[in-house]
Every structure is written in structure tokens, then in C-alpha cells.
Design an enzyme around this catalytic site. Structure first.
Site, PDB file in Angstrom:
ATOM      1  N   ASP A 196      34.071  39.681  68.856  1.00  0.00           N
ATOM      2  CA  ASP A 196      33.374  38.869  68.795  1.00  0.00           C
ATOM      3  C   ASP A 196      32.295  38.634  67.616  1.00  0.00           C
ATOM      4  O   ASP A 196      31.420  37.683  66.890  1.00  0.00           O
ATOM      5  CB  ASP A 196      32.885  37.827  69.904  1.00  0.00           C
ATOM      6  CG  ASP A 196      33.679  37.643  71.252  1.00  0.00           C
ATOM      7  OD1 ASP A 196      34.772  37.363  70.650  1.00  0.00           O
ATOM      8  OD2 ASP A 196      33.274  37.937  72.595  1.00  0.00           O
TER       9      ASP A 196
ATOM     10  N   ASP B 108      30.264  38.207  73.759  1.00  0.00           N
ATOM     11  CA  ASP B 108      30.007  39.083  73.884  1.00  0.00           C
ATOM     12  C   ASP B 108      30.484  41.084  72.772  1.00  0.00           C
ATOM     13  O   ASP B 108      29.625  41.484  73.749  1.00  0.00           O
ATOM     14  CB  ASP B 108      30.437  39.516  75.815  1.00  0.00           C
ATOM     15  CG  ASP B 108      31.314  40.301  76.132  1.00  0.00           C
ATOM     16  OD1 ASP B 108      32.171  39.705  75.054  1.00  0.00           O
ATOM     17  OD2 ASP B 108      31.300  40.507  76.954  1.00  0.00           O
TER      18      ASP B 108
ATOM     19  N   ASP C 171      33.830  32.702  74.597  1.00  0.00           N
ATOM     20  CA  ASP C 171      34.563  33.525  74.781  1.00  0.00           C
ATOM     21  C   ASP C 171      34.841  33.800  75.599  1.00  0.00           C
ATOM     22  O   ASP C 171      34.196  33.010  77.055  1.00  0.00           O
ATOM     23  CB  ASP C 171      34.464  34.386  74.203  1.00  0.00           C
ATOM     24  CG  ASP C 171      34.869  35.701  74.468  1.00  0.00           C
ATOM     25  OD1 ASP C 171      36.026  35.617  74.548  1.00  0.00           O
ATOM     26  OD2 ASP C 171      34.404  37.367  74.775  1.00  0.00           O
TER      27      ASP C 171
END
Length: 823
Positions: free
Chosen positions: A714, A710, A522
């Protein structure tokens, strides 16, 4: 009123109706949970004739003394359960508790306890961790009581109580003392017996007169007796427990070998003919105890990082009794009360002195200090904290006394969350560990049958050698090494990672990480800091960057917007300005007066109502500062990369893994981050569903995906990936969904985690190969008469020690260089 008598043992029933059991179709009163468990076992086994033919009531169950049964009943009380039980993870039914187990000695103990609990009505799941000596139990309170389940464990020879960190420390100290005493007695007996055996081994025929030889035999018998009946007592107790439970653990062949050798030696001493094996018996017991002592210390070291989480929290804390005294000027003299930490609730005001640990997650209200978070993050350098900063429970106040407001109670604090993740990991066993446990359980049965065949064969070939060879076969085998091969390595690796700020929250995480082929990152909050910073200032009409930042910070002085915080941070080095008549327009910007100038700070569309302002390119975050005469500056804000992002991506690619960037941000910022870091594939503007589809497409191609993220969005993709990591400061939901958690902001820990997973896989393969090869060679050699009992004892002990020692190598490794410099 006549007192009821317990149907099983005859003692008075102090709580009628509490422990009821149906025997032969009738409901009977029992005096305690122990008698209830025994009676239920007798009924289940179809042995109720016992009650019809007995001449007197049975004695109370040895495994569950009355004091323990009364103690177990306390755990059914609602106020007690409110502190020890919890609701399981989302989607799971029932109630969950963590138990502390006493009396486990090998992998077979794990199997027996799990099987015993799983067979009880109302039990939904039960998982035992041999390394940490804990169990996670999930059951239906409407079907059975917790005290009944604890009594069921006690009935098969173990003690289980709800986990308490201080009870755990007391148990470890008691176990250490007991092991050392037994080892000392065995070592002393072995040395003395060897003194008597040495002349017999070295003397020629006729050198020692028969009366002196018999005297040395009797002396050896006296010295061996305490070794067998005291030092070796755990082996006999374990074997008896296994046989009662109709299972075959490692203690069964060990007890048979020791008992047979001692009985044969005793008989030879009494009848004054035949060989004696007192030296082999004492050596065998000593070596076995030494191996178990070293193995226990290794397991203790492996689980120490886990135990330290709960043990470090203070039992009591100072809570302010008068909220009006919660000011920076008066909190040091404020009146307080000392209460148990578990009674804290959100909103309570507490005072934490220098050198003390924060009991729960708090927000500082007054006082500047430094905080040592090494327990959680692995970073020993204290970090400065002041009013407004959050501090996790378990951190040490290394500066001044501070005033803090409780954010979450003990059950929801950071430490409790991490403990639940650790316990979740303990419930999941890798496939290779499950296979090893199944093989080990059948291994002992096959070994006993083989030893019986060997005894029969040698009785026909040479009766004088039959017994020592059969004993050697029983002794030389090492099913425990097979059972320890995987859990010892996993415990050592998990403990080492936890000490360095990486929490393994899934039992299969290391197994899956070792075979991953792709790493998907990410962007925001993972590769970047997760907060905007002023990256570029373009000024117009002769204005300076200092003037622009001062004006922007003055306009945003009272705003909580993330961009406002970035502007104030950038302007800290410049003289402050003052703004008046400030008015914010939601989603567009802010307007106010500074001196004689009316200014606008905001989006290009909004500022274009006054003057022409071009729209931003590539999805960048841009804001304009304008007045009525024209633009003063264009400010570009960006989410800066973490310092170690580039190093992490390079190291990941050096390990042979493909890298991907998966983000909900626009294509422009995403492409720039990927180019700066050397990431091969980019997927921008992805929704949570799009992220999930991207990972599943990779998996459909046969790739094994490690997801590093995080945020809340996600969580679905973290759960769907083959392996997943939540980075430092991750949201609670993301931590829960991930297999592993980075407790600090050091992204390069992902490299350490992947490297450790691969090393753990190699060590497990080495351990399994060694234990299999050892048994394949040693057992036939013993059956052919090439291995005497004393050498078999050395081989068996050495095999277990090699497996544990090889696993402990995972604790000794060179961590990432940036870590060692910070520490």
C-alpha cells in the site's frame, strides 16, 4: 609557545585551526563559534573596515557566551552526533537533527530563524514549528558544522540546541516562571498607577492642587519604570533583534508604542506640562503579557501530546549480565546492570518491573502482565500480554515484572518512528499558513508607514492629540493574530488527535483531508482483522466439528503457517489430540497419523490424490481433512471484519464521501466484504501498480482521494493519494508513506480524523476572517482618534486571545461514542 589571540575579541585561542574565518582575503583565527559567526556576518555585510579602524578588540558576542560556544562545539563530536543526528527520509541528502529553540515569541521569529539558517552554506532545509518550539534542520556535514549553524541562530538572538526531552521540560518551567514574574510586576504597577490616575480623570478643573498632581505624576513615573524596563523588556529585546536582522516583527510597533508613550510622559513630568500616559503604558504592558502568557499556555497544551512521547521514556534500564539466567524460573533473581536506555541494542535482555515503562520495543520472554499503551493508542484499558507478545516502547508495565528481549534500539523504536513522523509534519506548512506569514511580514512595514503619516497629519490638525493617536495606531494593530490564525488551529487539532491515538505526520494532511471527496479502503488488515479465522466447517460421514478441529490442530501443532494458527485457535475449547509421523508438503498441506488413521489436511488438489474433493469457489480459502476412505470435513477460512468496519463506512458515507474497496484479493471475497459494508465500488485482484493506477484515475476525474491502508504494497498508493491514513499495526514503510497514522486498531478514528480536518478548516477561516476584519476596522478608528491608547491595548490583546481561544475549541469535542465507552 606563544598563545594565539582571537582576531575578533582578542582572547586566547584554545583550539587553533578549529574556528577559521577569512577577513579581507586573509584566514583569521577565532576563539569560539560565536566570534566566528560575528566575523562572518561583518565580512558578508562588507563592513571589514571595522577591523582596520577599531581601537581595541571587540567584546565577545553577547548572543553566544563563551560557555555556550564551548558547549556547541561538543555537538560536532562523532560520539555525540551518533545520538542526536539521523539520516533523513529516503531520497533526501545530508544529515538531519531536531533542535529545541528558546526565545521565540511570534510568527516573525519563525520567519527570521528559517531565513537565517537557509542563508548559511551547506544548509539543505530548515523548518521551524512555532507551537512546539522545535526546528528540523538538514545540512551537509562536508560543507559546514552543526556548531556553526547553532551559533548562527544564537547570533540573531535565539538559542538552539539539539532536542532533549528533559531540557525541554526545564525550559518550559523556566519560561513559565519568567512570564509570571513579569506579569506580576506589570499587574502590580498597573493597579498602583491606576489609583493615582483615577482622581485626575474624575476631578474637575481646579479640584486638585498642582503640587499634588505633580506628586502623583512622579509616583506614577516611579511605578511605571520597572514595568517598562523589566516587564516590557522582552518586547524591546525582540524589536532590537528584529531590527538588527533587518526584519520587522510584531515587537517593533509594540516597542515603539511603549517607548514613545513612556518618553512623552517622562518629558511631561520633567517640564511639568503636557499629558502623561503612565496608566496606558502599564495597562498595555500588562494586557500584552497576559495575552502572551495565555497564548504560551495554549501552545504548551497543544504540544504536550508531542512532548510526552519522548519525555515518558525511562533514562535507565536493568539489563541482564548473564544470558543463562534468562529463564522464567530465575530471571527475577538474575544479576543485572543499570545502563542508559539509549545504549540498548537488538538482542539485549532486560527486566522491566511493575509500574515502569518499556524503554524500547521488546518481545516478552517470561512473565504474564498487563500493558498500558495509552501514550501511543489513546486506549487507557490495559491489555494482557505474555511470552511471545511484542510491546512497543513507552508502554507501561501494569502487572508483573517481566523478562524481555530488545527488538530494536532507541533510534529505531516505535516512539522514535512516531517522533520522526511528527517532525516531518512540522516541516510542511499549509499554503494558507505560508500566505499568512508573508502578509504579516509586510503588514508591520505598512503599519509603521501608516502610523508616521497619521502622526504627521494630526500634528498639522491638533498637535496635542498627534502622539496619543499615533501610539494608538501602533498599539491597536494585531499582526500576531494573523500569524497565529493557522498554526494555533493546526497545533490544537494535532495535539487533540494525538491524545486520541491519531498521529498527523504531514503538515498539509488536515488541509488536504478537509477537501477529500472519495475514501479508498484496502481490505486485508484494514477493513478486516488481517488474520484468517475458521468461518465454516462442513463435516461428512458422521464426524463432528470438535473431532475435526482437534485432528486439524494436532496435525498443525508445530506449524508457523497463518492457517495453522487459525486452526489451533479454533480448537482451543476442545480436548487436545496427539499426532505422529507428521510431514508437511510445502504449498500443499500436512500429513500424519492420529491413532490408527492416516490423515491429510490441505488443498483440494492435494487431498484429491486420495479422494475426490471439489475445488473452492469465488477464491475462498478452503482446506480439506481426509483419510484413505473419504473426506471428513471441508473448512472455510476467512479474514473476519473488524468490529467497527461497518460503523466506519456508514459514518464516512454520512459525511458525503464516496467509498471504494481496493484489494489484491479475489473478486469473491472482495465483493462479499463490499456488500456487507455497503461500499459502492470494488476493484479486486489489484497489484501495487494497479492500485496506483486506480487512484490516479480517480484523481484525473477531479476527485480528491483519501487512501486508508496498512501493508507494504500500500505504500506507493498511500504516497500518491491526496491524503492517506495508515491503520494500527501498519508496517513501518506504510506508516512512513502515510500522512496520518492510527496508533490503535480502532478504524472509526478515520471518521474522527476527517471530521477534525473539516472543523480545523472552518476554525482557520474564522481566525483569518476575524483578524483581517479587526485590523480593517480598528486601525482606521484609531487613526481617526476614536480609540485611546488604553482601549487600543485591550483591543490588541483581545484579538490575539480570541484567535488562540477559538483554536483551542478544537481540543474540546465529543469523540466517537465507542471511544468514550472504552476509556
Amino acid at each position: 609557545m606563544q598563545t594565539l589571540a582571537c582576531f575578533h575579541c582578542g582572547l586566547p585561542v584554545l583550539q587553533p585551526g578549529r574556528w577559521l574565518t577569512r577577513v579581507d582575503g586573509e584566514t583569521r583565527e577565532m576563539c569560539c563559534a560565536g566570534c566566528q559567526a560575528v566575523a562572518q556576518s561583518i565580512e558578508a555585510a562588507g563592513l571589514t573596515d571595522y577591523y582596520r579602524h577599531r581601537s581595541a578588540p571587540a567584546a565577545g558576542p553577547d548572543a553566544v557566551p563563551r560557555e555556550l560556544a564551548e558547549q556547541l562545539a561538543l555537538y560536532d563530536e562523532p560520539d555525540v552526533q551518533s545520538r542526536i543526528v539521523r539520516q533523513p527520509a529516503e531520497g533526501a541528502a545530508g544529515t538531519e537533527v531536531t533542535l529545541l529553540l528558546e526565545g521565540m515569541r511570534c510568527g516573525a521569529c519563525v520567519w527570521l530563524i528559517e531565513r537565517t539558517l537557509a542563508a548559511q552554506p551547506g544548509v539543505l532545509a530548515a523548518s521551524v514549528n512555532f507551537a512546539t518550539e522545535r526546528a528540523v534542520l538538514r545540512w551537509d556535514p562536508a560543507t559546514t558544522r552543526l556548531s556553526t549553524l547553532l551559533a548562527d541562530v544564537a547570533a540573531v538572538g535565539y538559542r538552539a540546541l539539539p532536542y532533549d526531552a528533559r531540557r525541554r521540560e526545564a525550559q518550559l518551567a523556566s519560561t513559565s516562571r519568567s512570564l509570571f514574574r513579569r506579569l506580576f510586576v506589570a499587574g502590580l504597577g498597573m493597579m498602583q498607577v491606576m489609583m493615582y490616575a483615577f482622581p485626575v480623570y474624575t476631578a474637575q478643573a481646579g479640584d486638585i492642587e498642582w503640587q499634588y498632581e505633580h506628586l502623583m505624576r512622579w509616583a506614577s513615573l516611579l511605578l511605571t519604570t520597572p514595568v517598562v524596563f523589566y516587564s516590557a523588556q522582552p518586547f524591546f529585546a525582540g524589536a532590537w533583534r528584529d531590527l538588527k536582522a533587518r526584519s520587522l516583527g510584531m515587537d517593533v510597533p509594540v516597542a515603539l508604542g511603549i517607548g514613545a508613550a513612556f518618553a512623552a510622559s517622562l518629558w511631561a513630568t520633567l517640564v511639568q506640562r503636557g499629558d502623561v500616559y503612565f496608566d496606558s503604558v502599564t495597562m498595555f504592558v500588562f494586557l500584552l503579557l497576559a495575552a502572551r502568557h495565555l497564548e504560551w499556555m495554549a501552545r504548551r497544551r497543544a504540544s504536550r501530546a508531542v512532548d510526552s512521547l519522548a519525555a515518558a521514556l525511562p533514562e535507565r534500564v536493568e539489563r541482564l549480565t548473564d544470558a543463562s539466567q534468562a529463564t522464567a524460573q530465575s530471571f527475577l533473581q538474575a544479576s543485572t546492570e543499570t545502563i542508559p536506555s539509549m545504549r540498548l541494542v537488538a538482542g539485549d535482555l532486560i527486566r522491566v518491573g511493575d509500574g515502569l515503562r518499556f524503554p524500547v520495543d521488546v518481545s516478552l520472554l517470561a512473565g504474564d502482565t498487563a500493558v498500558d499503551q495509552s501514550l501511543l493508542t489513546g486506549e487507557s484499558a490495559p491489555v494482557p500480554r505474555g511470552p511471545g507478545d511484542e510491546v512497543p516502547g513507552g508502554a507501561i508495565n501494569s502487572g508483573n515484572t517481566v523478562l524481555a528481549r530488545v527488538l530494536r534500539g532507541s533510534a529505531d523504536s516505535t516512539v522514535s518512528t512516531l517522533e520522526r513522523l511528527i517532525e516531518r509534519a512540522a516541516q510542511d506548512k499549509p499554503a494558507v499558513a505560508q500566505l499568512a506569514d508573508r502578509v504579516a511580514s509586510w503588514f508591520v512595514l505598512g503599519l509603521l508607514l501608516f502610523a508616521a503619516l497619521v502622526l504627521a497629519a494630526w500634528w498639522w490638525i491638533d498637535p496635542s492629540r498627534a502622539l496619543p493617536i499615533a501610539i494608538a495606531v501602533l498599539v491597536v494593530s494585531c499582526p500576531c493574530a494573523l500569524s497565529l490564525a493557522t498554526p494555533a488551529a493546526l497545533a490544537a487539532a494535532s495535539g487533540a488527535l494525538t491524545r486520541h491515538g491519531v498521529l498527523v505526520a504531514n503538515g498539509r494532511a488536515l488541509e488536504n483531508l478537509a477537501v477529500c471527496t472519495d475514501v479508498v479502503f484496502d481490505k486485508t488488515g484494514t477493513l478486516t482483522r488481517g488474520r484468517p479465522e475458521v468461518a465454516q466447517i462442513e463435516v461428512f460421514r458422521g464426524h463432528t466439528a470438535a473431532q475435526v478441529l482437534g485432528a486439524a490442530a494436532a496435525l498443525e501443532a508445530g506449524s508457523a503457517h497463518p492457517l495453522a494458527g487459525a486452526l489451533r485457535q479454533a480448537a482451543r475449547a476442545h480436548p487436545p489430540l496427539s499426532a505422529r509421523q507428521v510431514h508437511a508438503t510445502a504449498g500443499r498441506g500436512i500429513q500424519g497419523w492420529i491413532g490408527d488413521d492416516e490423515l491429510r489436511l490441505g488443498s483440494s488438489d492435494w487431498c484429491s490424490e486420495w479422494v475426490a474433493c471439489p475445488r473452492p469457489e469465488h477464491g475462498d480459502s478452503e482446506i480439506w481433512l481426509v483419510d484413505r476412505d473419504g473426506p471428513r470435513a471441508r473448512l472455510r477460512l476467512a479474514d473476519a471484519l473488524r468490529e467497527d468496519s461497518a460503523e466506519t463506512v456508514r459514518a464516512i458515507r454520512a459525511l458525503g464521501l464516496r467509498t471504494h474497496l481496493l484489494t489484491g484479493d479475489h473478486q469473491g471475497p472482495a465483493a462479499r466484504v463490499a456488500d456487507a459494508l455497503g461500499i459502492e465500488s470494488v476493484c479486486a485482484s489489484a497489484t501495487p501498480a494497479g492500485k496506483l493506477a486506480y487512484v490516479r484515475e480517480l484523481q484525473a476525474q477531479g476527485r480528491r482521494v483519501l487512501m486508508v491502508g496498512d501493508g507494504v504494497n500500500d505504500a506507493p498508493v498511500l504516497a500518491a493519494a491526496d491524503a492517506s491514513v495508515a491503520v494500527g499495526e501498519a508496517t513501518a514503510l506504510a506508516r512512513t508513506a502515510a500522512d496520518s497514522v492510527l496508533l490503535s486498531s480502532e478504524l472509526h478514528r478515520v471518521v474522527d480524523l476527517v471530521s477534525m480536518a473539516r472543523r480545523t478548516r472552518r476554525v482557520i477561516a474564522q481566525n483569518l476572517a476575524w483578524s483581517t476584519a479587526y485590523n480593517f476596522v480598528a486601525i482606521p478608528a484609531a487613526a481617526l482618534g476614536y480609540v485611546p491608547p488604553w482601549l487600543a491595548a485591550i483591543g490588541m490583546s483581545t484579538s490575539s486571545l480570541l484567535v488562540v481561544g477559538n483554536a483551542l475549541r478544537l481540543r474540546i469535542r465529543t469523540w466517537n461514542r465507542s471511544t468514550s465507552s472504552s476509556r
